[in-house]
Enzyme design. Sequence first.
Site, PDB file in Angstrom:
ATOM      1  N   CYS A 123       0.817  -1.376  -0.119  1.00 25.02           N
ATOM      2  CA  CYS A 123       0.161   0.012   0.216  1.00 25.02           C
ATOM      3  C   CYS A 123       0.913   1.362  -0.002  1.00 25.02           C
ATOM      4  O   CYS A 123       1.354   1.550  -1.023  1.00 25.02           O
ATOM      5  CB  CYS A 123      -1.096  -0.137   1.314  1.00 25.02           C
ATOM      6  N   HIS A 183      -3.807  -5.391   0.150  1.00 25.85           N
ATOM      7  CA  HIS A 183      -3.660  -5.867   1.460  1.00 25.85           C
ATOM      8  C   HIS A 183      -3.540  -7.279   1.355  1.00 25.85           C
ATOM      9  O   HIS A 183      -4.584  -8.088   1.773  1.00 25.85           O
ATOM     10  CB  HIS A 183      -4.696  -5.275   2.380  1.00 25.85           C
ATOM     11  N   GLU A 190      -2.392  -9.317   3.696  1.00 24.78           N
ATOM     12  CA  GLU A 190      -2.642  -9.664   4.988  1.00 24.78           C
ATOM     13  C   GLU A 190      -4.122  -9.491   5.458  1.00 24.78           C
ATOM     14  O   GLU A 190      -4.504 -10.352   6.713  1.00 24.78           O
ATOM     15  CB  GLU A 190      -1.817  -8.882   6.229  1.00 24.78           C
TER      16      GLU A 190
END
Length: 393
Positions: free
Chosen positions: A285, A370, A372
């Site tokens: 990001c 993202h 994660e």
Amino acid sequence: MKTFLILEDGTVFEGTHIGARKEIISEIVFNTSMAGYLEVLTDPSYAGQAVCMTYPLIGNYGICIDDMESKGPWPDGFIVRELSRVPSNFRCDMTIQQFLEQNGVPGIAGIDTRALTRILREKGTMNGMITTDENYNLDEIIPKLKSYTTGKVVERVSCKEKYTLQGTQEIADNGPLSGSSVFRKEDYAAGIREKKPSLVRELNGKGLRVALLDLGAKDNIARSLAERGCDVTVYPAQTAAGEILADEPDGIMLSNGPGDPKECTVMIEEIRKLYESEVPIFAICLGHQLMALATGADTFKMKYGHRGGNHPVKDLQTGRVYISSQNHGYVVDMDKLDPAVAVPAFINVNDGTNEGLSYTGKNIFTVQFHPEACPGPQDSSYLFDRFINMMRT
């Protein structure tokens, strides 16, 4: 209590008050996720913004403290169609109203969030005010809205001193013990952390040391590495590259974060030094954007950004498409990429914007989304394993 959302184009929405009672001016953005509102609220990337949730009912499963992505909420305000006052979930610790009140986040409910979203899509992201003042004066308010900027918010959300999360060290009968840091329900107010059980089965990163530059990192980034066995040392955003490299990490992680990447001038200079080292780097990001700026590329502000849990991204190497979670209002300009430095690795299937870069001749790759997060639910978590393999070679 009557509450008003006033946009800088003069549009006014009338609704009811939720959360803390105070007036705020912020950048108004929308998120299309159907669930995960707590993860949205506790994502540091929302600092300096007020979030409109497009899904009509928010708060129906309450607040589960264990699911927080940081120590507390970061948005300036919260905008919903309907706020559930009576949540139903066996893990629920409090209502979303209580959570917003405790943390000083004001909001507005009962407005047509579809209409607001259409305005933001057609006219682009704009600033707005949430106020309970029924005697508001548009002539006074609109100039204030137009002059508002989020400013340098990375310094506000980053950790203040470095700390280390130990990777998983043993396998128990009920699974490994995670090195992640999360908040216990009973210690939420004090911010005390504890280890949390994990479902990870393979410690492919055991013995590796990762330096995580905290630009506004979500907890699950460090957790994803620690659960794979890595020892993760987290550094404040303005840490000098020399200090990080002096600790001799096996790899460097650049996290997500809020704001305009071009405001991060000090960090860009230090990331350039990290780029010039031979240490493998993985960036997410804002970290992805800062690495691009540090190596001569450019970024620009999108009309209304990508924020939600259903964005398809295509891996240009394999041709596979993954469902990703995203939260960004800026993007790397692919027209200004030097292929001698970096080439596109991922693109957004919806609009063709850049979603990742692979750096030529370097053990560096970056993504805009993202990995994660769990929208797919774990479509792109393999990228952490790719990073670990890169550190091992």
